[in-house]
Design an enzyme around this catalytic site. Structure first.
Site, PDB file in Angstrom:
ATOM      1  N   CYS A 232       6.894  19.722  -5.725  1.00 16.53           N
ATOM      2  CA  CYS A 232       7.674  19.298  -6.724  1.00 16.53           C
ATOM      3  C   CYS A 232       9.136  20.607  -7.028  1.00 16.53           C
ATOM      4  O   CYS A 232       8.576  20.868  -7.196  1.00 16.53           O
ATOM      5  CB  CYS A 232       6.982  18.559  -8.200  1.00 16.53           C
ATOM      6  SG  CYS A 232       7.564  18.016  -8.932  1.00 16.53           S
TER       7      CYS A 232
ATOM      8  N   SER B 196      -6.692  -6.855  10.066  1.00 15.50           N
ATOM      9  CA  SER B 196      -8.223  -7.227  10.317  1.00 15.50           C
ATOM     10  C   SER B 196      -9.174  -8.051   8.886  1.00 15.50           C
ATOM     11  O   SER B 196     -10.149  -8.100   8.760  1.00 15.50           O
ATOM     12  CB  SER B 196      -9.454  -6.127  10.192  1.00 15.50           C
ATOM     13  OG  SER B 196      -8.781  -5.298   9.504  1.00 15.50           O
TER      14      SER B 196
ATOM     15  N   ALA C 149      -2.980 -13.038  20.618  1.00 17.54           N
ATOM     16  CA  ALA C 149      -2.056 -12.171  21.331  1.00 17.54           C
ATOM     17  C   ALA C 149      -1.878 -11.027  20.567  1.00 17.54           C
ATOM     18  O   ALA C 149      -1.171 -11.069  19.180  1.00 17.54           O
ATOM     19  CB  ALA C 149      -1.094 -13.414  22.030  1.00 17.54           C
TER      20      ALA C 149
ATOM     21  N   HIS D 279       0.566  -1.395   0.517  1.00 16.58           N
ATOM     22  CA  HIS D 279       0.064  -0.188  -0.154  1.00 16.58           C
ATOM     23  C   HIS D 279       0.843   1.233  -0.277  1.00 16.58           C
ATOM     24  O   HIS D 279       0.486   2.339   0.031  1.00 16.58           O
ATOM     25  CB  HIS D 279      -0.730  -0.041   1.228  1.00 16.58           C
ATOM     26  CG  HIS D 279      -2.582  -1.330   0.526  1.00 16.58           C
ATOM     27  ND1 HIS D 279      -2.605  -1.618   2.087  1.00 16.58           N
ATOM     28  CD2 HIS D 279      -2.434  -1.199   0.091  1.00 16.58           C
ATOM     29  CE1 HIS D 279      -3.590  -2.494   1.829  1.00 16.58           C
ATOM     30  NE2 HIS D 279      -3.445  -2.592   0.727  1.00 16.58           N
TER      31      HIS D 279
ATOM     32  N   GLY E  67      -1.316  -9.477  12.428  1.00 19.38           N
ATOM     33  CA  GLY E  67      -2.193  -7.277  12.801  1.00 19.38           C
ATOM     34  C   GLY E  67      -3.122  -7.113  11.510  1.00 19.38           C
ATOM     35  O   GLY E  67      -3.333  -5.988  11.242  1.00 19.38           O
TER      36      GLY E  67
END
Ligand code: BV8
Ligand code: ZN
Length: 247
Positions: free
Chosen positions: A152, A194, A232, A124, A192
């Site tokens: 830029c 979802s 955990a 991503h 980690g």
């Protein structure tokens, strides 16, 4: 097996990770939670105060670049002090032991790279990279915050965060590399996340042959398919698996 359920799970994961020949890991914001980086959908979630369609989309940037940059500037400042936690460090250590290992991260915080991971797909993008919307100029700068609306240095075009927004395709090369590795992996660690953002959430579907290990304090849509489910926090779970860990 002796010890607490968590210690038994650690032994199981140690055995699986030792034996794997073509392991792949997919991480999400949860792997950085113990480094103090807010997750997206958790209690202190980033999306709580903001709504993704208002900010993490090309339309939002076209409509109000200053608002989008204000959010990204805040996030850059917020995560600048963050440092890798034992989960990031274990993944970097594991990469050095497994030449076929590939780490696919949805995170844009740069912590895996800071921990030493190199065989890494930042699927991503990266919050520390800025890219010109006009000439494609791209730079990774660790400065935070960027002044106002960054321009830029080559063409004065508007710079944007070097991340993949909703509605934008994953860069083809990154996606191809991730798909290829997942399709041939024998162990898939999902840590980690979802597992709701596509196409990454769909990657485990491409690995029916692999042993699936999920590390997440909460259940996700992937949990029913996990062969091993570790309820955990990632840093707490992987810390004792690091070679220098005491005991
Ligand atoms: C695409 C970068 C097509 C930016 C991100 C309807 C409308 C519009 C789009 C869609 C739609 N339906 C589906 C879509 C597609 C969309 C999508 O999937 N939407 C979802 C929400 C339904 N996907 C896209 O738009 C993708 N592109 O489809 O393009 C296309 C094709 C061709 C041509 C044109 C277009 C692009 C998706 C990428 C979006 N960018 N981020 C930025 O960061 O600002 S997504 C964002 O969510 C982050 O990258 C994040 O990583 C990702 C996933 O979230 P998680 O990482 O899982 O984080 P989350 O908070 O959700 O979960 C944390 C987890 O950790 C929890 O489970 C928690 O229990 C756990 N946890 C907490 N503490 C710990 C822990 N785990 C371990 N240890 C702990 N201590
Ligand atoms: Zn430019």
């Amino acid at each position: 097996m002796t010890g607490t359920p968590l210690e038994e799970l650690r032994e199981k994961v140690r055995e699986l990770t030792d034996r794997a020949r073509r392991p792949v890991a997919i991480t999400g914001a949860g792997v950085s939670a113990e480094s103090g980086v807010p997750t997206f959908r958790g209690e202190d979630g980033l999306w709580k105060r903001f709504r993704p369609e208002e900010l993490a989309t090309p339309e939002a940037f076209a409509r109000d670049p200053a608002l989008v940059w204000e959010w990204y500037g805040w996030r850059r400042e917020r995560i600048a002090p963050a440092r890798p936690n034992p989960a990031h460090r274990w993944l970097a250590w594991y990469e050095r032991r497994k030449p076929e290992f590939l780490l696919i991260t949805q995170n844009v915080d740069g912590l895996h790279r800071m921990a030493g991971s190199r065989r890494l797909v930042e699927i991503h993008g990266n919050l520390w990279v800025v890219r010109c919307t006009r000439c494609g100029f791209e730079t990774e700068d660790r400065r935070a915050p960027l002044p106002g609306l960054p321009r830029c240095p080559r063409c004065q075009g508007l710079l944007r965060p070097g991340v993949v927004w909703f509605g934008e395709p994953i860069p083809a090369e990154a996606m191809a590399r991730a798909v290829e590795a997942v399709q041939r992996c024998d162990l898939l660690l999902v840590i980690g996340t979802s597992a709701v953002v596509y196409p990454v959430a769909g990657l485990p579907d491409l690995a029916p042959q692999a042993t699936l290990v999920e590390v997440n304090p909460a259940p996700t849509p992937l949990t029913p398919r996990a062969h091993v489910s570790v309820r955990a926090p990632a840093g707490e779970f992987f810390g004792p698996l690091l070679p220098e860990a005491p005991g």
